[in-house]
Design a protein around this motif. Structure first.
Motif, PDB file in Angstrom:
ATOM      1  N   ALA A 195       0.858  -1.187   0.000  1.00  0.00           N
ATOM      2  CA  ALA A 195       0.000   0.000   0.000  1.00  0.00           C
ATOM      3  C   ALA A 195       0.893   1.236   0.000  1.00  0.00           C
TER       4      ALA A 195
ATOM      5  N   LYS B  30      -5.572  -3.130   3.856  1.00  0.00           N
ATOM      6  CA  LYS B  30      -5.385  -1.721   3.538  1.00  0.00           C
ATOM      7  C   LYS B  30      -5.309  -0.919   4.833  1.00  0.00           C
TER       8      LYS B  30
ATOM      9  N   GLY C 157      -4.478   0.993  -1.685  1.00  0.00           N
ATOM     10  CA  GLY C 157      -4.315  -0.297  -1.020  1.00  0.00           C
ATOM     11  C   GLY C 157      -3.315  -1.214  -1.696  1.00  0.00           C
TER      12      GLY C 157
END
Length: 101
Positions: free
Chosen positions: A59, A75, A89
């Protein structure tokens, strides 16, 4: 015989030419995004036995560019550096392992 959600995620990640986010995977297999991350962890374990690897692109904060640890499958909520919530993410792929036992 119908495939399970995990099998559909696995097949999607194997066939995809580009890495997919949890949200993209959830939309395509019609499940919740937070369930996708749990399935990814299990797919990573089982794919090693097949000589494959789950590639995780970490991410990244869209504001400052901070890259999270690649081991983070879920995420993140906010950036630890700038505290922004604009997070791209992690993305996932399943590919053949370059090294297999």
């Amino acid at each position: 015989m119908e495939l399970t959600t995990r099998e559909r995620i696995y097949e999607l990640l194997r066939a995809s030419p580009k890495a997919l986010t949890g949200r993209e995977i959830a939309r395509r297999v019609k499940t919740r995004e937070r369930d996708v991350y749990e399935h990814i962890l299990h797919i990573a374990l089982s794919s090693r036995r097949r000589g494959e690897v789950v590639v995780i692109f970490p991410a990244k904060c869209e504001e400052c560019g901070f890259a999270f640890e690649p081991e983070k499958v879920r995420k993140p909520g906010r950036c630890p550096v700038c505290h922004s919530t604009k997070i791209d993410g992690p993305r996932f792929l399943v590919r053949e392992s370059e090294w297999s036992p």
